[in-house]
Design a protein around this motif. Sequence first.
Motif, PDB file in Angstrom:
ATOM      1  N   SER A 146       0.829  -1.211   0.000  1.00  0.00           N
ATOM      2  CA  SER A 146       0.000   0.000   0.000  1.00  0.00           C
ATOM      3  C   SER A 146       0.861   1.258   0.000  1.00  0.00           C
ATOM      4  O   SER A 146       0.489   2.277  -0.588  1.00  0.00           O
ATOM      5  N   THR A 166       2.025   1.758  -3.756  1.00  0.00           N
ATOM      6  CA  THR A 166       1.010   2.182  -4.724  1.00  0.00           C
ATOM      7  C   THR A 166       0.292   3.466  -4.327  1.00  0.00           C
ATOM      8  O   THR A 166       0.094   4.349  -5.163  1.00  0.00           O
ATOM      9  N   TYR A 167      -0.104   3.577  -3.062  1.00  0.00           N
ATOM     10  CA  TYR A 167      -0.864   4.774  -2.657  1.00  0.00           C
ATOM     11  C   TYR A 167       0.045   5.900  -2.184  1.00  0.00           C
ATOM     12  O   TYR A 167      -0.009   7.020  -2.708  1.00  0.00           O
ATOM     13  N   GLY A 215       0.819   7.476  -5.471  1.00  0.00           N
ATOM     14  CA  GLY A 215      -0.297   8.403  -5.332  1.00  0.00           C
ATOM     15  C   GLY A 215       0.162   9.824  -5.115  1.00  0.00           C
ATOM     16  O   GLY A 215      -0.345  10.760  -5.731  1.00  0.00           O
ATOM     17  N   MET A 247      -4.274   1.630  -8.874  1.00  0.00           N
ATOM     18  CA  MET A 247      -4.406   2.542  -7.740  1.00  0.00           C
ATOM     19  C   MET A 247      -4.626   3.970  -8.217  1.00  0.00           C
ATOM     20  O   MET A 247      -5.468   4.704  -7.668  1.00  0.00           O
ATOM     21  N   ILE A 284      -7.621   6.587  -7.298  1.00  0.00           N
ATOM     22  CA  ILE A 284      -7.402   7.929  -6.762  1.00  0.00           C
ATOM     23  C   ILE A 284      -8.099   8.969  -7.635  1.00  0.00           C
ATOM     24  O   ILE A 284      -8.712   9.918  -7.133  1.00  0.00           O
ATOM     25  N   LEU A 339      -9.703   9.578  -1.324  1.00  0.00           N
ATOM     26  CA  LEU A 339      -8.316   9.166  -1.539  1.00  0.00           C
ATOM     27  C   LEU A 339      -7.439  10.359  -1.930  1.00  0.00           C
ATOM     28  O   LEU A 339      -6.300  10.480  -1.500  1.00  0.00           O
TER      29      LEU A 339
END
Length: 255
Positions: A199, A202-203, A207, A237, A241, A247
């Motif tokens: 996580s 990816t985030y 992100g 991801m 978003i 997100l």
Amino acid sequence: MDQKAYETIIAGLEPVFEAQKLEESPDAPGVFLNDKKAVQVSYDEKKKLFRLLTADVEEGKEVQFQEASAWLFDETHTLRDAKAVAEDFADSLREIFGMKKQVSNLKDVALPSKAASGTTPNVEALAQRFLAIFPQYKDDYREHMAKYGEFLYQDFFARTAAVKLKELCADPKANKKQLEKLLDLLNEMYAEGDANVSSTVTYTILGNAFGGDVEKFDSLKDYMEKCPYLRQNGRAMLHCIKGNKKLQAGLLQKA
């Protein structure tokens, strides 16, 4: 409001309250004041925000609170996140009161260790690998640990790895070697790391580096020939978003 999170934030502000002799008002629970300033931490249920409010105290005049800082905090956040909120609010109050923060000797702060052979890499292992490639961030890690006393990995990687990735992507041809090293690392750690690592990659990192800009991410395909996990799951991801305001609001860096 998450009462435990609120209590964690207030506990994190206590050193500032003590230094400035701010005491809780018997007439207004949750308001801490001295003869010059009043401080309150409130929670906006609609916007899902913890808000730090401050006001000047003048005899005979009504207290008018103004927002000094605010942090998104919803059901996805934890007490670890609440500690980060507390530190941000404490820094804001130190600035308002003109206080200097005491920082421990950075040389005494140990760098993260690599994952033991045969174990699943965790966020500390990700940090160790990242710092091996980009040693210029070692002092950032030490300062982070001195400041928080624990590894708030989402905050750290958002302020370092995500920022570096965004910087490299601004001119991928000129930064080809470093960009490929970072992307290869993220792909490897996504595939081999634990759930927190996946996580974070990816985030937190992708992100914060790309926001919901899927096209910009896709433009790097030539640099991700050996990164199948990153291409597929990172792209998924970023799509999430792009279509999810919650997100987007949780990102530290605004792409």
